[in-house]
Design a protein around this motif. Structure first.
Motif: not given
Length: 407
Positions: A126-150
């Motif tokens: 579960r930790l590995q999955t959560a870490q992978a998900n965070l790695a995908r969300v970070k660049p998208l949030a930086a491009q404002n493709a995802l919200s800060q909440k995500d």
């Protein structure tokens, strides 16, 4: 003419009687002289054995009834609840540190460990999955493709998964410990006691004690000194009658029940801070090396304290001291070699000798043997105490430097 014959006959009769009387007087005198008592020859002066008083510094020791105690007695207890598989030691034998004493049924604890290890693997995935998900969300949030909440949700999932992993690791460690507790070993080197639980018994917190292991070396020697003895000791030290060892560092000698001396000596390591309220005694403990296990716990012995000295002490054989209506006394010889009754104050008894506190002086000659029939003021024939006799404690003290206390 007739008158002359009569006179002559009477005269001859009187002469005959006078001669008879004279002979009788002579015979009576001779008989009286024969029956007169002759003066008896005087008896020779009684012979006595004496010693000359020479004060000396005498090493002394004090003995007390003591009891041994293990310096560390460990209760062997089960740390987990379960069935006792096997006792692996012989009761009453000496075991070394780390020796296995009992084995408990490991199967339930092994199963629990396997389950905890599986739960840990799940949390790590579960930790590995959560870490992978965070790695995908970070660049998208930086491009404002995802919200800060995500982004915050992704970070929280990683942190929660990491905490779950730590919890699972702790549960695995606990399961490993429980499994290790199934092998019960001795934490010390010592002698084992009887097994308190039999093979196959279910062990829980109510009956967790399995046996005991008592350390044999060092062994503690416990003895008590009464309040009166301690006060007498302090008085003698203060008055100079007793000189303790430097720093009060007594050597403790252990005397076994057969009178033999234990080959290892010890030192005092503990003195109770107060008197025992029930017995009025002061507890003292000494520690003695016991490498061969000769001494066992709760054994009665005698503790001999060595190191004190009685300066300028006067010792006489016990048999020289007599007791009368007014107390103890000795027979002492005057310069004219006549007897003098000398009252004395006695001290402690040491083997065949006794200390004299008052009544004797240097160079006094004390009667040791032959004094039972003496009277004051009679002349005697004095001889030194035979050198072939058994040496007294005073003689031994001057040679070996030790005198046994009679306490």
């Amino acid at each position: 003419m007739n008158h002359l014959k009569l006179f002559a006959s009477r005269f001859s009769t009187h002469a005959f009687l006078a001669s008879i009387f004279f002979v009788a007087v002579v015979l009576f005198g001779l008989l009286a002289g024969c029956t007169k008592e002759q003066p008896k020859p005087q008896a020779p002066p009684p012979e006595v054995a004496v010693i000359k008083i020479v004060p000396r510094d005498v090493p002394v020791s004090f003995e007390y009834v003591a009891q041994t105690q293990s310096s560390q007695q460990v209760e062997i207890r089960a740390r987990v609840s379960g069935f006792l598989d096997k006792r692996t030691y012989t009761e009453g034998t000496i075991v070394k540190e780390g020796t296995v004493l009992f084995l408990m049924d490991k199967k339930p604890f092994q199963a629990q460990l396997d389950a905890m290890q599986g739960a840990l693997a799940q949390q790590q995935a579960r930790l590995q999955t959560a870490q992978a998900n965070l790695a995908r969300v970070k660049p998208l949030a930086a491009q404002n493709a995802l919200s800060q909440k995500d982004l915050d949700d992704a970070v929280g999932q990683v942190q929660a998964a990491a905490a779950a992993v730590e919890t699972a690791k702790a549960e695995v460690v606990q399961a490993q410990l429980n499994l290790s507790y199934c092998t019960i070993a001795s934490p010390v080197t010592g002698i084992t006691g009887a097994a308190m639980q039999q093979d196959g018994a279910y062990v829980n917190p109510l009956n967790s004690q399995l046996t005991t292991v008592a350390v044999l070396s060092p062994m503690w020697i416990n003895f008590s000194v009464s309040e009166n003895e301690l006060e007498m000791y302090r008085t003698q030290v203060a008055s100079g009658q007793l000189r303790p060892p430097k720093g009060g560092d007594y050597i403790i000698e252990v005397v076994l029940v057969d009178g033999s001396v234990f080959p290892f000596t010890g030192r005092i390591t503990f003195a109770a801070p107060s008197y025992n309220a029930q017995t009025g005694t002061f507890l003292i403990r000494a520690s003695v090396d016991n490498p061969k296990g000769t001494l066992r716990p709760n054994q009665y012995v005698r503790a001999r304290l060595k190191g004190a000295v009685r300066p300028n002490a006067i010792l006489v054989p016990q048999r020289a001291v007599q007791q009368g209506a007014k107390g103890h006394f000795l027979w002492v010889l005057t310069k004219e070699v006549k007897t003098e009754l000398r009252p004395v104050v006695i001290g402690d008894w040491y083997e065949d000798d006794i200390f004299i506190s008052e009544g004797l002086r240097t160079e006094d000659q004390v009667v040791v043997d032959g004094g039972l029939t003496l009277r004051p003021g009679i002349p005697v024939t004095a001889k030194p105490l035979a050198a072939t006799q058994t040496p007294t404690a005073a003689d031994k003290a001057s040679k070996s430097g030790s005198v046994k206390s009679g306490k």
